[in-house]
Design an enzyme around this catalytic site. Structure first.
Site, PDB file in Angstrom:
ATOM      1  N   ASP A  34       0.864  -1.181   0.019  1.00  0.00           N
ATOM      2  CA  ASP A  34       0.075  -0.072  -0.054  1.00  0.00           C
ATOM      3  C   ASP A  34       0.814   1.266   0.083  1.00  0.00           C
ATOM      4  OD1 ASP A  34      -2.490   1.765   0.851  1.00  0.00           O
ATOM      5  OD2 ASP A  34      -3.325  -0.116   0.994  1.00  0.00           O
ATOM      6  N   HIS A 109      -3.870   6.027   3.152  1.00  0.00           N
ATOM      7  CA  HIS A 109      -4.472   5.075   2.679  1.00  0.00           C
ATOM      8  C   HIS A 109      -3.751   3.550   3.374  1.00  0.00           C
ATOM      9  CE1 HIS A 109      -5.900   1.654  -0.120  1.00  0.00           C
ATOM     10  NE2 HIS A 109      -6.951   2.637  -0.378  1.00  0.00           N
ATOM     11  N   SER A 430     -11.390  -0.967  -0.892  1.00  0.00           N
ATOM     12  CA  SER A 430      -9.898  -0.655   0.103  1.00  0.00           C
ATOM     13  C   SER A 430     -10.137  -1.184   1.528  1.00  0.00           C
ATOM     14  CB  SER A 430      -9.281   0.472  -0.200  1.00  0.00           C
ATOM     15  OG  SER A 430      -8.568   0.589  -1.327  1.00  0.00           O
TER      16      SER A 430
END
Lengths: 652, 85
Positions: A34, A109, A430
């Site tokens: 990520d 994220h 996600s």
């Protein structure tokens, strides 16, 4: 995550769930590919964790604002970064000022994904008072290895060369689970040209479970990504939590919208439905551009917009808030305290517009959003969640399962303005993906010898297709219009970890099954031998994708009678008898032989045949049913999806 | 004048337990097409040497074509961008 784990039946206060038996994931290493990690987040504290698993060969790499000795601990046991593929493709010098050349996460994220999968317990967290509770990962005692492959350049992209390198290194270092909240754009690559599929194949054949996001291109059909049969592909659902926001009109009628508005109520303010000052054929809504808006009219007022809006334009025009009437999207942006944005559907929007037109001085009061949780709120598949059928290999059902991915409160990079004390509310597949990664870590502790396919089967065949426990009402899928969910929306259903731990039977797969799949999709002997690492030939009769031992059956082009096979392995009590229960798709005949499976100490795996024929005389769309094995205690359900294709053309 | 882009040359399962031998093989393979080991090193972006065998390198289309015809090359795929979901 202040609600999602309770929704999934993994409340730490309940002794009957699998958290204690799975030691909350202790000993399992989850590799996350990520945007990096914010190591100072309380979600990554190492309180109560024992030594790093002995087999771990990984390490942390220092870099910009990331010091291995300070920032890695018993929770974050690996942290590396890969950018050479991106730099080589897009040239140096790339503007790296928006990110750190290190595992540190500027985007946020990767921090969120890591905290959802394996974050430690952090109490009394909320988003400005909304959604308060305990933030934690699904496997709070699992360890994290961050492989930073996505960069805050171009708003968060990752190159396949970097991804593949991270997978290669992660395999070597000894992760048990790989979690990839990344996707391809539609049209997706076929499996042979898909770097994630290639890398994950080699991971899975080494018993590493790979969990991938289905994508956010829903509610449209054939948009699902990460479709390789060896990965677990995760759709997004809502949960039993809502954020209603009251809209009180001047006539004292109160309507409900959805928002994340945390400011004080607006008081009664003039409500305007703006008219355009000019014709603009490129704009979808008057509220999209400043040039369309009559500043004098809208300044100081709340505006009602249809379809879309630009907060920047509305703010510049002097608006003090917006009510946006739109198709359901399940995507809510946090409101700034001084600028509420409230989402309503077209029905409510029309009622508000009718009120505006019925009075000379329309007024509205927008109240602070409330948090509502509980059984009165039913989960549904999120509108944005990408849908099947699988456009690369239609006979492979994707997505596999759904998990909460809407309005998830998780750790975030504090550099983001919308993060409140290092925590933010986000939506997307996600966010659903690491929910499944965390659950997989728990299952891995309980069943260390289960293959990735067995774990996937357990998740899929035990997933919930109904609402909350005790409810027999089926789940809906958000979209236009909202409809009953089917396997192309959520695969087996919404994941149920407590049932997945005791599935009774599993549809297992190993290297040989994957070889048959590769033969079925066209790899020749030479390529196949290279992939497998030894001389391997496809059988003289080309294998059928329909026979891949998946926990689902999808027939995209049924014309003549078809016989397909599946094998189930008993992972429950040794002496077990299962009977079949068939719910055939409309107009489709399904017969299973044998219809009773008798397991004992010498019979662990049984193969059965499924005969499928159609009564339709025209091409149809997909009809859905199910095939269930039950011993009275375990219920092992496979989705059946069948499309009749009599005439030799496709009509979608 | 031919532009070069990053491509992933996938070679399947690793053939050696020693990763350094795998890396040498990658350089030799690339050198056989680009002309020298030095140039191969310059163009090489990554060697995939643990879980599987392959490499990422900056290649021109003609080099991609040549490589794809060599024994042992399973597939060559262009580097692509993935998005956060």
């Amino acid at each position: 995550t202040t609600r999602s784990w309770n929704f999934l039946g993994l409340s730490p206060h309940s002794p009957s769930n699998i958290l204690p038996k799975s030691k909350m994931g202790d000993g399992v290493i989850i590799g996350v590919l990520d945007t990096g990690i914010w190591p100072e987040s309380e979600s990554f504290n190492e309180k109560g964790l024992g030594p790093v698993p002995f087999h771990w060969k990984g390490a942390c790499e220092s870099g910009e604002n990331f010091n291995t000795t300070i920032h890695c601990n018993k929770k974050i046991i690996g942290a590396r970064w890969f950018i050479k593929g991106l730099l080589a493709e897009y040239g140096e010098p790339l503007d790296t000022s928006t990110d750190f050349l290190s595992p540190r996460d500027a985007n946020g994220h990767g921090t969120a994904i890591s905290s959802i999968a394996a974050g430690s317990f952090v109490y009394n967290i909320s988003y400005k008072g909304l959604g308060g509770g305990t933030v934690r990962g699904g496997a709070p005692n699992a360890r994290l290895a961050m492989y930073k492959v996505c960069w805050n350049l171009f708003n968060g992209y990752c190159s396949s060369a970097d991804i593949l390198k991270a997978v290669d290194v992660a395999i070597h270092e000894g992760v048990h689970v790989l979690s990839l909240s990344l996707g391809d754009s539609v049209p997706i690559s076929t499996i042979v040209d898909d770097a994630i599929a290639i890398g994950s194949y080699h991971a899975v054949t080494r018993d590493i479970i790979v969990v991938c996001s289905a994508g956010n291109d829903g509610p449209f059909a054939q948009t699902v990504t990460n479709t390789a049969p060896w990965v677990i592909t995760v759709a997004a659902s809502t949960m039993d939590r809502a954020f209603p926001t009251s809209i009180t009109l001047g006539n004292n009628i109160t309507l409900q919208g959805q928002s994340l508005f945390t400011g004080p109520h607006t008081g009664f303010t003039r409500l305007i439905y703006p008219k355009s000052t000019k014709i603009d054929s490129t704009s979808t809504s008057i509220c999209d551009s400043l040039s369309s808006l009559n500043k004098t009219m809208v300044s100081g007022n709340v505006v009602l917009c249809f379809t879309s809006y630009s907060e920047e334009a509305l703010r510049e025009a002097g608006c003090v808030g917006v009510i946006i009437a739109t198709n359901p999207s399940d995507l809510m942006l946090p409101s700034d305290d001084d600028f509420p944005n409230i989402q309503v559907d077209y029905e409510v929007g029309t009622r508000i517009l009718s009120y505006i037109r019925s009075t000379s001085a329309p007024l509205v009061k927008l109240s602070r959003t409330k948090t509502v949780v509980g059984k009165l709120i039913s989960a549904k598949v999120a509108a944005f969640s990408s849908r099947g059928p699988n456009s690369a290999t239609p006979a492979i059902l994707k997505p596999d399962v759904a998990a909460p991915g809407v309005n998830i409160l998780a750790a975030y990079s504090p550099l983001r303005s919308y993060a409140d004390g290092g925590y933010a509310v986000k939506s997307g597949t996600s966010l659903s993906t690491p929910h499944v990664s965390g659950i997989v870590a728990l299952l891995k502790v309980m069943h260390p010898s289960w293959s990735p396919a067995a774990i996937r089967s357990a998740l899929v065949t035990t997933a919930s297709r109904n609402g909350p426990s005790c409810s027999i009402l089926p789940i809906f899928a958000e979209g236009s219009p909202r409809k009953l969910a089917n396997p192309f929306d959520y695969g087996g259903g919404i994941v149920n970890p407590n049932k997945a731990a005791y599935p009774g039977l599993v549809y297992d797969m190993g290297r040989e099954d994957y070889i048959n799949f590769l033969c079925a999709v066209g790899y020749n002997t030479s390529a196949l031998s290279q992939i497998v690492g030894q001389v391997t030939a496809c059988s003289s009769t080309k294998p059928s994708v329909l026979d891949v031992n998946l926990p689902s059956i999808t027939i995209p082009n049924l014309r003549d009678n078809i016989n397909l096979t599946r094998s189930v392995t008993n992972v429950g009590p040794v002496d077990s008898v299962y009977k079949v229960d068939i719910d055939p798709p409309l107009g489709v005949n399904v017969a299973v032989r044998p219809d009773t499976l008798v397991f004992n100490s010498s019979v662990k795996t049984i193969t059965f045949t499924v005969a499928v024929s159609t009564t339709h005389h025209v091409n149809t769309g997909y009809y859905f049913g199910s095939l269930t094995w039950t011993d009275g205690k375990h219920v092992v359900t496979s989705a059946l999806s069948v499309r009749t294709q009599i005439a030799d053309y496709t009509d979608g | 004048t031919e532009s070069s882009n990053v491509h992933i040359v996938y070679l399947g399962e690793t053939q050696h337990d020693n990763p350094e031998l795998v890396v040498d093989l990658h350089h030799e393979l690339l050198a056989s097409v680009v002309g020298s080991k030095e140039l191969a090193s310059e163009l090489m972006v990554y060697s995939y040497k643990h879980g599987f065998s392959g490499f990422a390198a900056k290649l021109r289309e003609s080099q991609v074509q040549q490589l794809s015809e060599l024994p042992g090359v399973v597939r060559i795929i262009p580097n692509s961008l993935h998005k956060l979901e």
